[in-house]
Design an enzyme around this catalytic site. Structure first.
Site, PDB file in Angstrom:
ATOM      1  N   GLU A   1      -6.083  -4.929  10.196  1.00 21.99           N
ATOM      2  CA  GLU A   1      -4.423  -3.969  11.187  1.00 21.99           C
ATOM      3  C   GLU A   1      -5.100  -2.917  11.954  1.00 21.99           C
ATOM      4  O   GLU A   1      -6.166  -2.288  12.239  1.00 21.99           O
ATOM      5  CB  GLU A   1      -5.123  -2.612   9.650  1.00 21.99           C
ATOM      6  CG  GLU A   1      -4.642  -3.368   8.514  1.00 21.99           C
ATOM      7  CD  GLU A   1      -4.332  -2.913   7.282  1.00 21.99           C
ATOM      8  OE1 GLU A   1      -2.571  -2.879   6.976  1.00 21.99           O
ATOM      9  OE2 GLU A   1      -4.335  -1.256   6.816  1.00 21.99           O
TER      10      GLU A   1
ATOM     11  N   LYS B   1       0.173   4.318  -0.093  1.00 17.79           N
ATOM     12  CA  LYS B   1      -0.396   5.666  -0.353  1.00 17.79           C
ATOM     13  C   LYS B   1      -0.464   6.680  -0.641  1.00 17.79           C
ATOM     14  O   LYS B   1       0.128   6.494  -1.845  1.00 17.79           O
ATOM     15  CB  LYS B   1      -0.542   6.173   1.717  1.00 17.79           C
ATOM     16  CG  LYS B   1      -0.395   4.131   2.718  1.00 17.79           C
ATOM     17  CD  LYS B   1       0.295   4.701   4.024  1.00 17.79           C
ATOM     18  CE  LYS B   1      -0.238   3.390   4.732  1.00 17.79           C
ATOM     19  NZ  LYS B   1      -0.074   3.284   6.129  1.00 17.79           N
TER      20      LYS B   1
ATOM     21  N   GLU C   1      -7.104   5.194   7.535  1.00 16.68           N
ATOM     22  CA  GLU C   1      -6.756   6.244   7.252  1.00 16.68           C
ATOM     23  C   GLU C   1      -7.573   6.937   6.334  1.00 16.68           C
ATOM     24  O   GLU C   1      -8.267   8.311   7.173  1.00 16.68           O
ATOM     25  CB  GLU C   1      -5.695   6.525   6.998  1.00 16.68           C
ATOM     26  CG  GLU C   1      -4.487   6.378   7.076  1.00 16.68           C
ATOM     27  CD  GLU C   1      -2.792   5.800   6.591  1.00 16.68           C
ATOM     28  OE1 GLU C   1      -3.077   6.367   5.308  1.00 16.68           O
ATOM     29  OE2 GLU C   1      -2.016   5.211   7.034  1.00 16.68           O
TER      30      GLU C   1
ATOM     31  N   GLY D   1       2.099   2.821  10.214  1.00 18.96           N
ATOM     32  CA  GLY D   1       2.643   3.438  10.574  1.00 18.96           C
ATOM     33  C   GLY D   1       3.785   3.741  11.439  1.00 18.96           C
ATOM     34  O   GLY D   1       4.517   5.407  12.188  1.00 18.96           O
TER      35      GLY D   1
ATOM     36  N   SER E   1       3.340  -2.128  10.271  1.00 16.21           N
ATOM     37  CA  SER E   1       4.801  -2.015  10.705  1.00 16.21           C
ATOM     38  C   SER E   1       5.634  -3.372  10.425  1.00 16.21           C
ATOM     39  O   SER E   1       6.143  -3.592  10.824  1.00 16.21           O
ATOM     40  CB  SER E   1       4.669  -1.829  12.084  1.00 16.21           C
ATOM     41  OG  SER E   1       4.667  -0.593  12.177  1.00 16.21           O
TER      42      SER E   1
ATOM     43  N   HIS F   1      -9.600   1.220   4.590  1.00 15.26           N
ATOM     44  CA  HIS F   1      -8.526   1.773   4.944  1.00 15.26           C
ATOM     45  C   HIS F   1      -8.442   2.462   6.391  1.00 15.26           C
ATOM     46  O   HIS F   1      -9.043   2.909   5.940  1.00 15.26           O
ATOM     47  CB  HIS F   1      -7.133   2.381   4.254  1.00 15.26           C
ATOM     48  CG  HIS F   1      -5.985   2.004   4.604  1.00 15.26           C
ATOM     49  ND1 HIS F   1      -5.737   2.914   5.727  1.00 15.26           N
ATOM     50  CD2 HIS F   1      -4.825   1.180   5.114  1.00 15.26           C
ATOM     51  CE1 HIS F   1      -3.839   2.501   5.961  1.00 15.26           C
ATOM     52  NE2 HIS F   1      -3.923   1.748   5.803  1.00 15.26           N
TER      53      HIS F   1
ATOM     54  N   ASN G   1       0.755  -1.086  -0.204  1.00 11.39           N
ATOM     55  CA  ASN G   1      -0.052  -0.440   0.115  1.00 11.39           C
ATOM     56  C   ASN G   1       1.219   1.003   0.223  1.00 11.39           C
ATOM     57  O   ASN G   1       1.802   1.690   0.848  1.00 11.39           O
ATOM     58  CB  ASN G   1      -0.807   0.066   1.490  1.00 11.39           C
ATOM     59  CG  ASN G   1      -1.692   1.328   1.628  1.00 11.39           C
ATOM     60  OD1 ASN G   1      -1.614   1.767   0.119  1.00 11.39           O
ATOM     61  ND2 ASN G   1      -1.859   1.254   2.453  1.00 11.39           N
TER      62      ASN G   1
HETATM   63  P1  PGA Z   1       2.852   0.170   8.540  1.00  6.87           P
HETATM   64  O1  PGA Z   1       0.858   0.476   6.891  1.00  6.87           O
HETATM   65  O2  PGA Z   1       3.960  -0.914   7.112  1.00  6.87           O
HETATM   66  O3  PGA Z   1       3.460   1.650   7.255  1.00  6.87           O
HETATM   67  O4  PGA Z   1       2.590   0.253   9.292  1.00  6.87           O
HETATM   68  C1  PGA Z   1       0.168  -0.364   6.641  1.00  6.87           C
HETATM   69  C2  PGA Z   1      -0.765   0.155   6.210  1.00  6.87           C
HETATM   70  O5  PGA Z   1      -1.547   1.463   6.122  1.00  6.87           O
HETATM   71  O6  PGA Z   1      -1.603  -0.677   5.302  1.00  6.87           O
END
Ligand code: PGA
Length: 252
Positions: free
Chosen positions: A169, A16, A101, A175, A214, A99, A14
């Site tokens: 998640e 983003k 976000e 993140g 992560s 997601h 992903n």
């Molecule tokens: P990350 O993001 O691996 O940077 O924690 C995962 C995601 O948002 O799908």
């Protein structure tokens, strides 16, 4: 269970809101020589602007592409949105739905997410449905209840299908560099599978459920050793060809 199929292992990037054309092409040119031939899908979800470019250039190289979001309406006056058909037309086979976000910054509700999942399936796109608890919910002891509610509300009107992919998640692990321990991730995903069985019966055992938050080369092996974890949704570590290749090649 004669016709049982074990869940597919799927690794998803992903990106983003990162990368332009030049960075994307550089990424794939570095990635392709590093990854071994894959029997299982490796899916990259770049920003929508890059989908047609990367899908036409690299789809025949054993990779799949996905959109990061769609609107649930087929077409109309929705400035700034893209439909499931447009995502498909741009080369997507998958789409990330709900997601955290998007839930947080754009106030997507479970109801909106369920419409997106339905729109994706109607179009033949494979939705990657994201669910996960926040830190406050976890500390209040509500994590499992949140997962159950998100799952049931997002799939309320969806017919059982193995075309869906679910991603657990935990919001506090996205993140932040804080990864859920493999035992915690396995527990949560095992719980999601039990809930899905309640909804969809035995088919739940064939649905791919991924872990996201992560994920990095250093923790992928341990996570993938958990029996209920069928893959990973990778943010930060998917932006560099070397780290994403190390994740894709976790079992080599
Ligand atoms: P990350 O993001 O691996 O940077 O924690 C995962 C995601 O948002 O799908």
């Amino acid at each position: 269970m004669d016709d049982y199929h074990s869940p597919q292992t799927i690794i998803v990037a992903n990106w983003k809101m990162y990368k332009t054309q030049r960075g994307a092409i550089e990424f794939f040119d570095n990635l392709l020589p590093l990854i071994k031939k894959k029997e299982n899908p490796v899916v990259v979800c770049p920003p929508a602007t890059l989908l047609p470019i990367v899908s036409s250039k690299y789809a025949d190289r054993g990779l799949f592409f996905g959109a990061q979001n769609i609107h649930w309406v087929t077409e109309g006056a929705y400035t700034g949105e893209i439909s499931a058909e447009q995502a498909t037309d741009a080369g997507a086979h998958f789409v990330i739905c709900g997601h955290s976000e998007r839930r947080h910054y754009f106030e997507e509700s479970n109801e909106m997410v369920s419409h997106k999942v339905a729109a994706a399936l109607n179009q033949g796109l494979r939705p990657i449905l994201c669910i996960g608890e926040t830190l406050e919910e976890r500390e209040a002891g509500d994590a499992l209840e949140v997962l159950r509610q998100d799952l049931f509300a997002s799939l309320a009107t969806i017919e059982p299908t193995t075309n869906i992919v679910i991603a657990y998640e935990p919001v506090w692990a996205i993140g932040t560099g804080k990864v859920a321990s493999p035992a915690d991730a396995e527990d949560a995903i095992g719980f999601i599978r039990i809930q899905l069985r309640e909804l969809w019966g035995k088919l739940a055992d064939e649905v791919s459920i991924l872990y996201g938050g992560s994920v990095k080369p250093e923790n992928i092996v341990e996570l993938m050793a958990c029996p209920n974890i069928n893959g990973a949704l990778v943010g930060g570590a998917s932006l560099k060809a070397e780290s994403f290749a190390a994740i894709v090649n976790y079992n080599k």
